[in-house]
Design an enzyme around this catalytic site. Structure first.
Site, PDB file in Angstrom:
ATOM      1  N   ARG A 158     -15.572   5.534   9.672  1.00  0.00           N
ATOM      2  CA  ARG A 158     -15.541   4.567  10.477  1.00  0.00           C
ATOM      3  C   ARG A 158     -15.653   4.917  12.068  1.00  0.00           C
ATOM      4  O   ARG A 158     -15.001   5.598  12.511  1.00  0.00           O
ATOM      5  CB  ARG A 158     -13.949   4.021  10.227  1.00  0.00           C
ATOM      6  CG  ARG A 158     -13.554   3.481   8.799  1.00  0.00           C
ATOM      7  CD  ARG A 158     -12.264   2.816   8.862  1.00  0.00           C
ATOM      8  NE  ARG A 158     -11.835   2.918   7.268  1.00  0.00           N
ATOM      9  CZ  ARG A 158     -10.665   2.987   7.136  1.00  0.00           C
ATOM     10  NH1 ARG A 158      -9.517   2.900   7.915  1.00  0.00           N
ATOM     11  NH2 ARG A 158     -10.073   3.109   5.696  1.00  0.00           N
ATOM     12  N   HIS A 217     -13.277  -2.276  -0.816  1.00  0.00           N
ATOM     13  CA  HIS A 217     -12.266  -1.913   0.180  1.00  0.00           C
ATOM     14  C   HIS A 217     -12.541  -2.770   1.533  1.00  0.00           C
ATOM     15  O   HIS A 217     -12.317  -1.997   2.664  1.00  0.00           O
ATOM     16  CB  HIS A 217     -12.404  -0.415   0.365  1.00  0.00           C
ATOM     17  CG  HIS A 217     -11.114   0.149   0.618  1.00  0.00           C
ATOM     18  ND1 HIS A 217     -10.643   1.035  -0.345  1.00  0.00           N
ATOM     19  CD2 HIS A 217     -10.318   0.478   1.529  1.00  0.00           C
ATOM     20  CE1 HIS A 217      -9.486   1.388   0.057  1.00  0.00           C
ATOM     21  NE2 HIS A 217      -9.154   1.297   1.226  1.00  0.00           N
ATOM     22  N   SER A 257       0.675  -1.233   0.162  1.00  0.00           N
ATOM     23  CA  SER A 257      -0.042  -0.057   0.118  1.00  0.00           C
ATOM     24  C   SER A 257       0.817   1.189  -0.078  1.00  0.00           C
ATOM     25  O   SER A 257       1.970   1.225   0.582  1.00  0.00           O
ATOM     26  CB  SER A 257      -0.964  -0.073   1.196  1.00  0.00           C
ATOM     27  OG  SER A 257      -1.747   1.196   1.367  1.00  0.00           O
ATOM     28  N   TYR A 291      -2.686   5.393  -4.037  1.00  0.00           N
ATOM     29  CA  TYR A 291      -3.569   6.262  -3.967  1.00  0.00           C
ATOM     30  C   TYR A 291      -3.223   7.751  -4.809  1.00  0.00           C
ATOM     31  O   TYR A 291      -2.242   7.808  -4.762  1.00  0.00           O
ATOM     32  CB  TYR A 291      -3.984   6.464  -2.521  1.00  0.00           C
ATOM     33  CG  TYR A 291      -4.486   5.602  -1.407  1.00  0.00           C
ATOM     34  CD1 TYR A 291      -5.893   5.327  -1.635  1.00  0.00           C
ATOM     35  CD2 TYR A 291      -3.824   4.990  -0.600  1.00  0.00           C
ATOM     36  CE1 TYR A 291      -6.554   4.293  -0.897  1.00  0.00           C
ATOM     37  CE2 TYR A 291      -4.524   4.038  -0.001  1.00  0.00           C
ATOM     38  CZ  TYR A 291      -5.830   3.515  -0.056  1.00  0.00           C
ATOM     39  OH  TYR A 291      -6.280   2.791   0.711  1.00  0.00           O
ATOM     40  N   GLY A 339     -13.472  -9.961   1.767  1.00  0.00           N
ATOM     41  CA  GLY A 339     -14.373 -11.212   2.303  1.00  0.00           C
ATOM     42  C   GLY A 339     -13.804 -12.472   2.316  1.00  0.00           C
ATOM     43  O   GLY A 339     -14.257 -13.373   2.843  1.00  0.00           O
TER      44      GLY A 339
END
Length: 383
Positions: free
Chosen positions: A171, A279, A113, A136, A312
């Site tokens: 969040r 995400h 990342s 990003y 997931g």
């Protein structure tokens, strides 16, 4: 010392998650474990996988199981890799490097990342040819260009552009924990540090985690809101992606695709693949799970470009469920992160062992000796 006997008793990724939760202060655990708002999408990612039935076939020779998968000219020993997670060293010290090295040893991809706690150069060296770089796109074009140039110099051949953060997700757990970057010492943080001395001492030895690739930006910023505004941009458009396609000479993936028309547009622009992802439920509180979005996307693309599924994956059979619905490959971030949290490098190895064991057994029970041969015919007509 890690209790290796205790790790051996971990039968599932959920077991490792529970172990990690006991070892890590709540504010740090929630950073990885939590999702957006009510966490409906986070839960739905898991529930939707469990609802998909696969139909076993018998009297098939499955004495030898082949889990290999070919992608972008490279053969990987398993059909999944490590998804990008920012600030992972705040979850467990040195988690970034631990996982990058493990992915190299086990010959699976490691996605670094741009918000990692370790520099992209250090992670490229650790992953040693198995590293992909996740970008990003910044509202400051100079910041974006600097990261791309560094990725090129570090010899990353695959760049994954994250498209699904035009605005930062809300969040609730992080708000309750008063989480900020750089970390602030609050009474709750102090209480967490005292209650988890192993994590605290390990963090003290490794140093306070931060977003290593943006060190200069963090030093000059007056607030985290200012940093966040620079790290993401609501102005990222299809024209922006076309410019990135022209700029990047390697393999280009777009992460965060949930709509078939967006998938087709990526193919039309010349991207090499997409990552069907929400995400991990960390940014958007509504919308479909990734496995629910996948079939329409696969039908629309008709094999034009590679499809990777993220968000997931907790069981080896989930990778097969994704393949049966049209994915070529899968990524899992939390599953391996929970392993690190449960037991450092040994815990990470245990997480990978669990997923591999489940994958091999699921293929055998399904009556398919090779991952490459899994397809729609394995889906149950009752599903």
């Amino acid at each position: 010392m890690v209790d290796l006997m205790r790790l051996d008793r971990a039968a599932s990724i959920d077991d490792l998650r529970r172990m990690a939760r006991r070892r890590i202060p709540r504010f740090a655990f929630d950073l990885v474990d939590g999702g957006a708002e009510s966490e409906r999408n986070l839960r739905r990612n898991l529930e939707a996988f469990e609802e998909i039935q696969l139909t076993p076939r018998y009297m098939v020779d499955v004495s030898t199981i082949d889990t290999r998968a070919a992608l972008f000219g490279q053969s990987f020993d398993m059909p999944f890799g490590m998804a990008p997670i920012g600030m992972l060293n705040a979850f467990w010290p040195d988690a970034d490097l631990t996982l990058a090295r493990l992915c190299k040893r086990r010959n699976i991809p490691y996605v670094a990342s741009s918000a990692a706690s370790t520099t992209l150069e250090t992670l490229a060296e650790a992953a040693d040819g198995n590293g992909w770089f996740q970008l990003y796109v910044s509202s400051d074009t100079a910041v974006t260009e600097s990261l791309i140039a560094r990725a090129e110099a570090a010899d990353y051949r695959v760049m994954m552009v994250t498209a699904d953060v035009p605005a930062a997700g809300k969040r609730d757990r992080d708000i309750r924990n008063q989480l900020a970057v750089p970390f602030r010492i609050t009474p709750e943080v102090v209480a967490g540090l005292i209650a988890h001395p192993r994590w605290s001492l390990a963090t003290l030895r490794h140093g306070k985690p931060n977003i290593a690739n943006y060190a200069d930006l963090l030093q000059s910023a007056t607030s985290y809101a200012e940093v966040q505004k620079t790290l993401i941009t609501p102005g990222f458009t299809w024209d922006s992606l076309r410019r990135l396609r022209d700029r990047w000479q390697g393999t280009l993936l777009v992460k965060g695709i949930l709509h078939p028309e967006d998938a087709v547009q990526c193919a039309d622009i010349g991207c090499d693949g997409i990552v069907v992802s929400n995400h991990g439920g960390r940014q958007v509180a509504f919308g479909p799970s990734t496995i629910e979005a996948l079939p329409r996307i696969a039908a629309a693309l008709e094999g034009r470009i590679a499809i990777i599924l993220d968000s997931g994956i907790r069981r080896g059979a989930d990778v097969l469920r994704a393949k049966a619905h049209g994915a070529d490959f899968a990524l899992s971030g939390r599953a391996l992160a929970f392993g690190v949290g449960a037991g450092g490098a040994a815990g990470a190895r245990r997480a990978l062992e669990i997923l591999e064991l489940e994958l091999v057994r699921a293929l055998g029970q399904l009556g398919v000796a090779s991952y490459a041969k899994v397809g729609p015919s394995e889906l149950s007509s009752l599903a």
